[in-house]
Scaffold this active site. Structure first.
Site, PDB file in Angstrom:
ATOM      1  CG  ASN A  74       1.338  -2.265 -12.477  1.00 31.81           C
ATOM      2  OD1 ASN A  74       2.275  -2.254 -13.269  1.00 31.81           O
ATOM      3  ND2 ASN A  74       0.204  -2.860 -12.723  1.00 31.81           N
ATOM      4  NE  ARG A 316      -5.223  10.099 -12.542  1.00 31.74           N
ATOM      5  CZ  ARG A 316      -4.409   9.278 -11.893  1.00 31.74           C
ATOM      6  NH1 ARG A 316      -4.662   7.999 -11.841  1.00 31.74           N
ATOM      7  NH2 ARG A 316      -3.323   9.748 -11.303  1.00 31.74           N
ATOM      8  CG  HIS A 426      -6.476   1.777 -11.707  1.00 29.19           C
ATOM      9  ND1 HIS A 426      -5.643   1.578 -10.633  1.00 29.19           N
ATOM     10  CD2 HIS A 426      -7.708   1.428 -11.292  1.00 29.19           C
ATOM     11  CE1 HIS A 426      -6.345   1.134  -9.603  1.00 29.19           C
ATOM     12  NE2 HIS A 426      -7.602   1.041  -9.980  1.00 29.19           N
ATOM     13  CB  ALA A 470      -4.360   3.491  -7.046  1.00 25.42           C
TER      14      ALA A 470
HETATM   15  P1  ADP Z   1      -1.730  -3.735  -6.306  1.00 24.00           P
HETATM   16  O1  ADP Z   1      -1.407  -2.293  -6.546  1.00 24.00           O
HETATM   17  O2  ADP Z   1      -3.168  -4.024  -6.268  1.00 24.00           O
HETATM   18  O3  ADP Z   1      -0.949  -4.301  -5.171  1.00 24.00           O
HETATM   19  P2  ADP Z   1       0.317  -4.563  -8.145  1.00 24.00           P
HETATM   20  O4  ADP Z   1       0.280  -4.462  -9.621  1.00 24.00           O
HETATM   21  O5  ADP Z   1       1.223  -3.624  -7.407  1.00 24.00           O
HETATM   22  O6  ADP Z   1      -1.187  -4.484  -7.628  1.00 24.00           O
HETATM   23  O7  ADP Z   1       0.760  -6.031  -7.716  1.00 24.00           O
HETATM   24  C1  ADP Z   1       0.167  -7.198  -8.215  1.00 24.00           C
HETATM   25  C2  ADP Z   1       1.201  -8.317  -8.168  1.00 24.00           C
HETATM   26  O8  ADP Z   1       0.568  -9.573  -8.380  1.00 24.00           O
HETATM   27  C3  ADP Z   1       2.284  -8.184  -9.232  1.00 24.00           C
HETATM   28  O9  ADP Z   1       3.551  -8.263  -8.644  1.00 24.00           O
HETATM   29  C4  ADP Z   1       2.002  -9.354 -10.162  1.00 24.00           C
HETATM   30  O10 ADP Z   1       3.155  -9.871 -10.795  1.00 24.00           O
HETATM   31  C5  ADP Z   1       1.414 -10.371  -9.190  1.00 24.00           C
HETATM   32  N1  ADP Z   1       0.617 -11.426  -9.829  1.00 24.00           N
HETATM   33  C6  ADP Z   1      -0.299 -11.294 -10.808  1.00 24.00           C
HETATM   34  N2  ADP Z   1      -0.824 -12.484 -11.158  1.00 24.00           N
HETATM   35  C7  ADP Z   1      -0.234 -13.421 -10.362  1.00 24.00           C
HETATM   36  C8  ADP Z   1      -0.341 -14.839 -10.246  1.00 24.00           C
HETATM   37  N3  ADP Z   1      -1.141 -15.558 -11.031  1.00 24.00           N
HETATM   38  N4  ADP Z   1       0.436 -15.466  -9.325  1.00 24.00           N
HETATM   39  C9  ADP Z   1       1.282 -14.764  -8.527  1.00 24.00           C
HETATM   40  N5  ADP Z   1       1.436 -13.427  -8.622  1.00 24.00           N
HETATM   41  C10 ADP Z   1       0.691 -12.755  -9.515  1.00 24.00           C
END
Ligand code: ADP
Length: 489
Positions: A74, A316, A426, A470
């Site tokens: 995200n 928010r 979020h 965030a």
């Molecule tokens: P943050 O802002 O906390 O870094 P993000 O949404 O930017 O969170 O990134 C989280 C990432 O983790 C995403 O790219 C998502 O696809 C990945 N992800 C979620 N679940 C899994 C999983 N089971 N195995 C590998 N990657 C995962």
């Protein structure tokens, strides 16, 4: 192509850049893949990539597992605002600020539910972490702004569109150190491997089979939140009337996987019921794209009758609750030329106002009356709403909704309107960690070998995360998690 990829491509980002990961796996006949690294990171979003870079800088060989076909999570599609007290940039604009103020606003803005030592770490390290990004080549604009719900002008905007600047910065570093950091895409972590009470690896799956990722030092969970997981949302939600039919700003991979994996081995999940909605979703998709606001100060919200209904500089949750009370839970963002001095001025999502007008996603008029007619609200009400707002801008006090954040009046054509609805954004809750990003169990003890960072964690933002907090959360705690894991015995 899904909307996210389209949005990124429109912004000039090359999707291929985020989708390449040399596959160095040794596929065995059985479809079992064995991997070994010092640190294994789950998730290649903002927090995971920050952790990977930091772990490497602290001497570790790193393996990153990402279930989606591209990195970025995200973070890459976010508005990318980064809150940090920054005496140089803020004082150049005459903005007074302090770490104490950032701390208090974060703490109070989350109804005093955030852990104080975590908030302290966040606000104190936000600026050094920004400098860390700059040291790796990331560029931020000098102009500081107030992102939606941030309560104060301390938000930084990267030069590159959306969150691409962060992800590119990390990926450039990773490419330069390719032999020590491997990113496996389309590889979904399913389970943590525990031996004698210590996390020693991760089980994962990809098209080739089962992956066993062994970690010499530690595993970092950076899998983001669960905003796209309707079942989990409904299970935990106790704040909002219903969350089944509400769209989300999140990508489909945001299903909370890391939280469930951690919980299964005894980690404590905290604040899971705290789910943040924004009043800023695109009515069609729920995404943030098409949002015409340029910071808080110069725009108002009106309902379908053309009336204001809330302090548009508020928290928010406060703004979203007020929006739910309006007809069809629908509002218009109203602003003027001050926000778009030229027709090619872009919003946070790299869209020009003229393009949004062309696409029918925003409306433009020379008078407020004409704007009101185009969007179907009562012209007299809209004019009155703007007049009342303009009076408050002049006096800075006495706004009927108690608003305190102002800059310019809405008095210069062209005037613009954009439609917005509530959207899930979020999840504040998640895995409980300490200030070293070590995961804690339900008794408050450290789980050896396990670390977490970013939206996968809970306990920092309380009931309401400030806008712009965030991204520094992902950078500050991603960096800490990388260092802690690399140094774990
Ligand atoms: P943050 O802002 O906390 O870094 P993000 O949404 O930017 O969170 O990134 C989280 C990432 O983790 C995403 O790219 C998502 O696809 C990945 N992800 C979620 N679940 C899994 C999983 N089971 N195995 C590998 N990657 C995962």
């Amino acid at each position: 192509m899904v909307a996210v990829e389209q949005a990124l491509e429109k912004s000039g980002a090359n999707i291929a850049d985020y989708s390449k990961a040399p596959d160095k796996s040794t596929v065995q006949a059985t479809g079992r893949i064995e991997k070994k690294a010092d640190v294994v990171v789950i998730g290649a979003g903002g927090a995971g990539l920050a952790a990977a870079v930091s772990a490497h800088q602290n001497g570790a060989k790193v393996l990153v597992l990402e279930k989606m076909p591209m990195v970025g999570g995200n973070t890459i599609i976010s508005g990318a605002a980064y809150n940090a007290v920054d005496p140089k940039r803020q004082s150049a604009q005459g903005i007074e600020d302090s770490i104490e103020k950032h701390y208090t606003q974060t703490y109070e803005g989350g109804d005093r539910l955030g852990k104080t030592e975590m908030i302290r770490t966040l606000v104190e390290k936000a600026y050094p972490a920004l400098e860390w990004l700059e040291s790796m080549g990331m560029k931020f604009k000098n102009e500081i702004f107030t992102v939606l719900g941030s309560l104060w002008p301390r938000s930084h905007k990267p030069e590159k569109p959306l969150g691409t600047g962060y992800i590119e910065t990390y990926m450039n570093y990773i490419e330069q150190h390719g032999s020590d950091i491997e990113v496996m895409l389309r590889t979904k972590a399913t389970e943590l491997i525990v031996e004698n009470g210590r996390v020693v690896g991760v089980m994962a799956e990809n098209a080739e089979g089962t992956v066993t990722a062994n970690a010499n030092n530690g595993v970092i969970i950076a899998t983001g939140g669960f905003g796209a997981n309707i079942n989990a949302r409904n299970y935990y939600n106790n704040t909002w009337l219903e969350l089944t039919d509400i769209k989300t700003t999140n990508r489909p991979g945001t299903t909370g996987d890391g939280m469930w994996m951690a919980e299964k081995i005894g980690a404590n999940l905290i604040g899971m019921e705290q789910i943040q909605l924004l009043p800023m979703g695109d009515p069609e998709t729920g995404s943030l794209s098409g949002n015409i606001e340029q910071g808080v100060e110069n725009r108002i919200f009106v309902n379908k009758d053309g009336n204001r209904f809330v302090d548009e500089g508020a928290r928010r949750d406060v703004m979203t609750k007020a929006l739910f009370a309006q007809k069809d839970s629908f509002m218009w963002v109203i602003l003027d030329k001050h926000s778009y001095p030229t027709v090619d001025t872009k919003n946070n999502f790299d869209e020009t106002i003229d393009r949004l007008v062309e696409e029918g996603r925003a409306f433009k008029a020379d008078t407020l009356e004409d704007l009101a007619k185009q969007i179907g609200v009562d012209p007299a009400n809209l004019v009155k709403s703007v007049e009342t707002f303009n009076k408050a801008v002049e006096k800075k006090i006495g706004d009927p909704f108690g608003r305190t954040l102002f800059a310019e009046k809405i008095d210069t054509a062209p005037f613009y309107a954009g439609a917005r609805v509530p959207t899930v954004h979020h999840t504040m809750g998640g895995i409980g960690i300490n200030k070293k990003a070590q995961v804690l169990d339900r008794k408050g003890n450290i789980i050896p070998g396990l670390f977490a960072a970013g939206e996968a964690t809970g306990g920092i933002h309380g009931s309401n995360r400030l806008g712009g907090n965030a991204i520094p959360d992902t950078v500050v705690f991603g960096k800490i998690a990388g260092e802690s894991a690399a140094k774990a015995e």
